[in-house]
Design an enzyme around this catalytic site. Sequence first.
Site, mmCIF file in Angstrom:
data_model
loop_
_atom_site.group_PDB
_atom_site.id
_atom_site.type_symbol
_atom_site.label_atom_id
_atom_site.label_comp_id
_atom_site.label_asym_id
_atom_site.label_seq_id
_atom_site.Cartn_x
_atom_site.Cartn_y
_atom_site.Cartn_z
ATOM 1 N N GLU A 78 0.852 -1.189 0.000
ATOM 2 C CA GLU A 78 0.000 0.000 0.000
ATOM 3 C C GLU A 78 0.890 1.242 0.000
ATOM 4 O O GLU A 78 1.863 1.296 0.758
ATOM 5 C CB GLU A 78 -0.913 0.017 1.225
ATOM 6 C CG GLU A 78 -1.988 1.080 1.101
ATOM 7 C CD GLU A 78 -2.976 1.083 2.266
ATOM 8 O OE1 GLU A 78 -4.114 1.494 2.062
ATOM 9 O OE2 GLU A 78 -2.607 0.680 3.369
ATOM 10 N N GLU A 123 -5.598 -2.476 12.977
ATOM 11 C CA GLU A 123 -5.328 -3.308 11.796
ATOM 12 C C GLU A 123 -6.347 -4.434 11.655
ATOM 13 O O GLU A 123 -6.727 -4.808 10.535
ATOM 14 C CB GLU A 123 -3.904 -3.865 11.862
ATOM 15 C CG GLU A 123 -2.812 -2.805 11.919
ATOM 16 C CD GLU A 123 -2.916 -1.782 10.796
ATOM 17 O OE1 GLU A 123 -3.298 -2.160 9.675
ATOM 18 O OE2 GLU A 123 -2.610 -0.599 11.052
ATOM 19 N N ALA A 151 1.970 -0.010 10.825
ATOM 20 C CA ALA A 151 1.531 -1.369 10.522
ATOM 21 C C ALA A 151 0.811 -1.343 9.181
ATOM 22 O O ALA A 151 0.524 -0.278 8.629
ATOM 23 C CB ALA A 151 0.603 -1.893 11.619
ATOM 24 N N MET A 152 0.515 -2.547 8.655
ATOM 25 C CA MET A 152 -0.192 -2.653 7.381
ATOM 26 C C MET A 152 -1.159 -3.817 7.431
ATOM 27 O O MET A 152 -0.789 -4.933 7.808
ATOM 28 C CB MET A 152 0.807 -2.842 6.236
ATOM 29 C CG MET A 152 0.143 -3.090 4.884
ATOM 30 S SD MET A 152 -0.956 -1.730 4.388
ATOM 31 C CE MET A 152 -2.108 -2.593 3.328
#
Length: 888
Positions: free
Chosen positions: A149, A326, A290-291
């Site tokens: 992303e 998340e 974070a992802m």
Amino acid sequence: MAKDRDVLSDDVKPTNYAISLFDLLPQAPWTYQGTVIIDLKVKNATQSITLNTHELNIHSATVSLESGKTASTIKASKISHDKKNQRCTLSLDQELPQTEKAVLEISFEGTMNSSMAGFYRSKYTPPVPASKGVAKDDEHHYMFSTQFESSDARRAFPCFGEPNLKATFDFELEIPEDLTALSNMPEKESKKGKEPGTKVVSFDRTPIMSTYLLAWAFGDFEYVEDFTRRKYNGKTLPVRVYTTKGLKKQGMLALESAHQVVDYFSEIFRIDYPLPKVDMLAVHEFSHGAMENWGLITYRTTAILFDEYASDQKYRNRVVYVVAHELAHQWYLLAPLMFGNLVTMDWWNELWLNEGFATWVGWYAVDYLHPDWNVWGQFVTDSMQTAFQLDSLRTSHPIEVPVRNALEVDQIFDHISYLKGSSVIRMCAAHLGVETFLKGVSEYLKAHTYSNATTNDLWSALSKASGQDVKAFMDPWILKIGFPVVSVAEEPGQISVRQSRFLTAGEIKPEEDETTWWIPLGLKTGPQATDAQREPFTTKEDTYRDIDTSFYKVNADQTGFYRTNLPPQRLLELSKVLDKLSVQDKIGLIGDAGALAVSGDGTTTGVLMFLEGFSIETNYLVWSEVLSTLGKIRTTFSDDAEISQALSKYTLKLVTAATDNIGWTFNPGDDYLKGQLRALLLQTAGLVGHEDVVAESQKRFKAFVDGDKQAIHPSLRSAVFKISTKNGGKEAYEAIKHEYITTTSIDGREITLQSLGQVQSAELAQDYLKFGFSGGVAIQDVHSVGASLANNSKTRLEVWKYIKANWDMIYEKLSGNMVVLERFVRMCLIKNSSVDVEKDIQAFFKDKDQTGYDRGLAVVSDTIKGNARYKERDAEAIREWLKAHGYA
């Protein structure tokens, strides 16, 4: 194709990718070979296919067709690259006819880079012996993971990298046989690789999703595991936290939170968690926090690992929140909003739905798990005030902002998307009622599962659930720039209110003040401060009657995203009845008073008088806002030696009683917030010269340096290190730099980097900046070096000098990931308050390519100019007040 977007042709659309990576080179140049087989639907006959690639070498491409019993293959006779737009065009040697299925096969080479984008490597030092197959060099070991992303899947494999071009994914990877591979879905098969000592790991096919949610990783991993308590399709789900070897026990806090959050979201969204597993991975180098990769969430180490005995307690809060945020994405991109992955955005302008909702519902889950943390007070002092600060600039942007090209999107991953977005969602939920709001969200998710959705789809679902026209009252908040200030005038038994756009710089022009917002007034009034039901404020001016003007508070609990400008006497009266106000109310009053002083709608002397009433406050979150507001004033006037010194004396007097009362000792019965208050007060008092605190800090620091690691409580390292750096000269600086190099605690490096910025000389500041770019500080953390020095009035200009003298080197090191470069530039320069510095910044960057950080520079410029006007307007009044009250 949408005319307002620069997008790929819609002649072909992907339906499935089969990705195979092999011959991964575990040393420079870190290349790998790959094939990707893409099933395509050909909507219009074409003789070329354009897709996204970035930093990939394409070896060959063919398209296969089946027609009845015959099959044919069409080769790409020419492969051309558009590097600026990160596109590759395959020119075919014959026309590709319209068909429901064609198969595009591309052979390519990529690089496992060090830019924290695409498929990349992270360096680390293992605390225990590593497996034989781990990639390593003379200094470091390496793990490998992805960050796609917003637009970096194209760095890892050729793809159609736009969010609405969804497909399913098959993935396999050849790695050393003693290492572990992870991806979005469970492992399907592991078989011997073509090279000795290798294996090929393949994974189950994913659900349909956007390319930016695909992920994989491999390395010397271990894990801790728990299971959901709810059953999904008859089974509990495995929840795991993966780390490199030696760190898995520090994943227990995240693990304990995660399985509860998965079950909780499944209940409140009324849709079960949609995947067969929840994997979370600690990544040693990470550009963001974070992802939300679907089924394989990746985290910066400090956002997922926590040592019960060695970590600063503030990271406990961070880990629990980031895990919840998340996980919220996992389904629902809850869409608000898109905050999830079940429902994804049609285009990047819907990004706010993604992140705004995940932020709000993440805090909602933390409040469920830890009601004693008062997370909504934290939200008001951290998230809302930060959003206000950015959105009060002329250079702000609407929550939903047009995005022409996907490459523009990284700069709108900002506080407007996350924090203003979540603030207006909180306002909407409070108005509709949280239960009604979540019911509408649930219906929205069900209606758009595995498909694209827009903001209007959400408004429609909420309108249906509530019976109100949500779009009508929310559109101005989403589509218009800025937010209002509600100015209040009193008469006996009634108040008159007026709304106008709030700008930090003040002096608003008529053309900047054309929006009329829907504003929930949230009045508390009467002897018991009970809530009064009032209609929302929907005109430029209005009057509310039957008000007990002996006591009232506008915007109860700060659920509305707006500032309130009260009559000066009312602010003074409220400071005498603080016991009638909630924590959120107190924080809102303080934040509003400070902001109005900056804009010229209030006075700094009024703020200083108001803050004196908080010297006996006992709540950490209120103190945090008091000292944040005071810190803004101190920063703005820091280059005026007389005012700066007097404000230090004012601060010392304000905090002394509370500091002396709370002391250094952590007692078994202390809760999380009291511990945080102790750390905040000791740090503040020590840095403004509280003699006893400074002496005790230096005593404990000496013992720590001499080998007694128990001499400093983990949550007081930041306070002690900063105080010691400020007062200990080069000796303390070198000792803390050594601590940075040798620390084994997960949070130790962040804490030491932030502390080293307290050096008091230009010589040490320049040495620290050189150290920051020497390779010893991870690129993900370099901004902490510059920002910590920029927060220090003694060294702020040294940062700018260093940037000017070393720009080419800085650009080369950081521009591999523009998120990193933009963050560094913005955080290093935004604390200035000099017109001359602002002009110098503009002149320096005038002839530079500002692609990727131009928005950050605009924010810096607007902020400095506002600070300079504030300083010029209020300096003499502050000076006189401080003199009159014995501080100067």
